[in-house]
Design an enzyme around this catalytic site. Structure first.
Site, mmCIF file in Angstrom:
data_model
loop_
_atom_site.group_PDB
_atom_site.id
_atom_site.type_symbol
_atom_site.label_atom_id
_atom_site.label_comp_id
_atom_site.label_asym_id
_atom_site.label_seq_id
_atom_site.Cartn_x
_atom_site.Cartn_y
_atom_site.Cartn_z
ATOM 1 C CE LYS A 42 12.945 63.306 84.728
ATOM 2 N NZ LYS A 42 14.144 62.488 84.617
ATOM 3 C CE LYS B 195 10.572 56.596 90.284
ATOM 4 N NZ LYS B 195 11.828 56.720 89.563
ATOM 5 C CE LYS C 131 9.467 63.303 93.142
ATOM 6 N NZ LYS C 131 10.597 62.786 92.523
HETATM 7 P P1 TYM Z 1 15.811 62.251 88.100
HETATM 8 O O1 TYM Z 1 16.143 61.948 86.685
HETATM 9 O O2 TYM Z 1 14.513 61.776 88.635
HETATM 10 O O3 TYM Z 1 15.877 63.811 88.360
HETATM 11 C C1 TYM Z 1 17.011 64.560 87.967
HETATM 12 C C2 TYM Z 1 17.301 65.622 89.013
HETATM 13 O O4 TYM Z 1 16.161 66.471 89.170
HETATM 14 C C3 TYM Z 1 15.835 66.581 90.555
HETATM 15 N N1 TYM Z 1 14.383 66.741 90.680
HETATM 16 C C4 TYM Z 1 13.807 67.775 91.287
HETATM 17 N N2 TYM Z 1 14.315 68.861 91.914
HETATM 18 C C5 TYM Z 1 13.439 69.740 92.430
HETATM 19 N N3 TYM Z 1 12.082 69.603 92.353
HETATM 20 C C6 TYM Z 1 11.539 68.524 91.729
HETATM 21 N N4 TYM Z 1 10.223 68.388 91.646
HETATM 22 C C7 TYM Z 1 12.412 67.555 91.167
HETATM 23 N N5 TYM Z 1 12.214 66.405 90.492
HETATM 24 C C8 TYM Z 1 13.433 65.922 90.206
HETATM 25 C C9 TYM Z 1 16.308 65.271 91.161
HETATM 26 O O5 TYM Z 1 16.501 65.386 92.551
HETATM 27 C C10 TYM Z 1 17.586 65.039 90.403
HETATM 28 O O6 TYM Z 1 18.640 65.735 91.004
HETATM 29 N N6 TYM Z 1 18.445 58.881 90.693
HETATM 30 C C11 TYM Z 1 18.503 60.144 90.005
HETATM 31 C C12 TYM Z 1 19.541 60.165 88.884
HETATM 32 C C13 TYM Z 1 20.893 59.697 89.276
HETATM 33 C C14 TYM Z 1 21.865 60.429 89.995
HETATM 34 C C15 TYM Z 1 23.003 59.582 90.082
HETATM 35 C C16 TYM Z 1 21.871 61.704 90.564
HETATM 36 C C17 TYM Z 1 21.422 58.482 88.962
HETATM 37 N N7 TYM Z 1 22.705 58.415 89.439
HETATM 38 C C18 TYM Z 1 24.155 59.977 90.743
HETATM 39 C C19 TYM Z 1 23.043 62.098 91.225
HETATM 40 C C20 TYM Z 1 24.156 61.252 91.316
HETATM 41 C C21 TYM Z 1 17.163 60.451 89.399
HETATM 42 O O7 TYM Z 1 16.365 59.584 89.172
HETATM 43 O O8 TYM Z 1 16.996 61.755 89.047
#
Ligand code: TYM
Length: 338
Positions: A207, A123, A204
């Site tokens: 968004k 990022k 991957k």
């Molecule tokens: P975020 O918002 O980017 O994504 C949310 C969840 O979706 C999963 N994910 C995917 N899984 C499979 N294939 C993909 N292409 C893909 N893209 C995203 C992510 O792994 C995630 O589980 N840092 C985290 C949010 C967060 C969090 C936490 C998660 C903040 N605090 C505490 C667990 C526990 C994030 O940015 O997810």
């Protein structure tokens, strides 16, 4: 399923925590990699799911959009089948203990650990000004997890490294100040933990992808889905089997179809064994996705903003009650409370 076989009657309930950033769209990768696991754990675990808006502001956000996206993300939880009777749902900034614990954990986290994070490297690449929040983001994520005695963190593969750091921070704190935190474990799908971009199956699904054909959003129309799957990058071999290295595009479609329909990849391979083009696989994937997304959207439309706010208010109260206890314990251990 993992939790059924590993739970006995005498075992205390496990605690699952996870979150999603309200940064615009929620795509099928988020759903399959993460929300689908949430649905599996709710009812078996004490489940806590958060719209992590403090994480979202590590990149510039329009305040009006952020508000709308936060509400919509919570509505997505409900429309996906998260049941507020079984799980606590809340907005991260409604529980100030997250930011407070983040600060204390930051004082025992090494900069070298943060610079190692793949997401930070990705990022921050090519950006002239790198904001400190982007670097310290995993410390806030550790705070999210550790506040609730979380045993299990259902996430996609891209969060594995962040959960590993949360484990390290928990162990370090426990060593320095006495046992305070549960050391959590990531719960990650065997297949589907990394849904790949449709336009480039080497990366991957994301968004923030510049090309909308990269992802299927839960808000896409049937026409969007059909057009995106039709354009999905495959290969020129003309046979359908699962091999991530040789056939990343086809394997990605098989994974999506398998997770949406519940058919195993082995069974899907059998179905398409005689086929020499990808049209059948693409048509079936489109149909499965359209059926799934239209049912989701129907549920989504029937949930009012007032209903979501009601559940988020109750959820924040429940979360605060838990989080404030843990923060008090931390302050006591660190000598911060008199
Ligand atoms: P975020 O918002 O980017 O994504 C949310 C969840 O979706 C999963 N994910 C995917 N899984 C499979 N294939 C993909 N292409 C893909 N893209 C995203 C992510 O792994 C995630 O589980 N840092 C985290 C949010 C967060 C969090 C936490 C998660 C903040 N605090 C505490 C667990 C526990 C994030 O940015 O997810």
């Amino acid at each position: 399923m993992i939790m059924k076989s590993s739970m006995t009657k005498t075992e205390p309930k496990k605690i699952a925590f996870s979150g999603i950033q309200p940064s615009g769209i929620i795509h099928i990768g988020n759903y399959l990699g993460s929300i689908q696991l949430w649905l599996e754990v709710q009812g078996h675990y004490d489940a806590i799911f958060s719209v992590v808006n403090l994480h979202a502001i590590t990149v510039p956000q329009n305040p009006k959009d952020l508000k709308a996206n936060t509400l919509n993300a919570a509505k997505t939880f409900l429309a996906s089948g998260i049941d507020p009777e079984k799980a606590t749902i809340f907005v991260q900034s409604d529980v100030p203990e997250h930011a407070q614990l983040y600060w204390t954990l930051g004082t025992i986290t090494k900069l070298s650990e943060l610079y190692l994070m793949t997401q930070f490297k990705d990022k921050s690449q090519g950006t002239e000004t790198v904001l400190s929040g982007l670097l310290t983001y995993p410390v806030l994520m550790a705070a999210d997890i550790l506040l609730y005695n979380t045993t299990t963190v259902p996430v996609g593969d891209d969060q594995r490294q962040h959960v590993e750091l949360a484990r390290e921070i928990a162990r370090r704190f426990n060593d320095m100040f006495g046992k305070t935190f549960v050391v959590p474990q990531a719960l990650i799908h065997k297949t589907g933990s990394r849904i790949m971009g449709l336009d480039n199956p080497g990366k991957k699904m994301s968004k923030s992808a510049a090309n909308k054909n990269n992802y299927i959003a839960l808000t896409d129309t049937a026409a969007d889905v059909a057009s995106k799957i039709k354009k999905a990058v495959t290969d020129s071999e003309g046979s359908i089997y699962y091999d991530i290295d040789k056939k990343p595009g086809v394997s990605n479609l098989l994974t999506i179809l398998s997770l949406i329909t519940g058919s195993s990849i082995k069974d899907l391979e059998k179905t398409y064994r005689e086929q020499t083009t990808y049209a059948g696989l693409k048509n079936d994937t489109t149909t499965a996705l359209v059926d799934f997304i239209s049912a989701f959207q129907k549920r989504y439309r029937n949930i009012s903003d007032a209903e979501v706010k009601h559940h988020l208010d109750l959820g924040a109260q429940k979360a605060r009650a838990m989080a404030s206890q843990k923060l008090e314990e931390v302050y006591e251990r660190m000598g911060l409370s008199l």
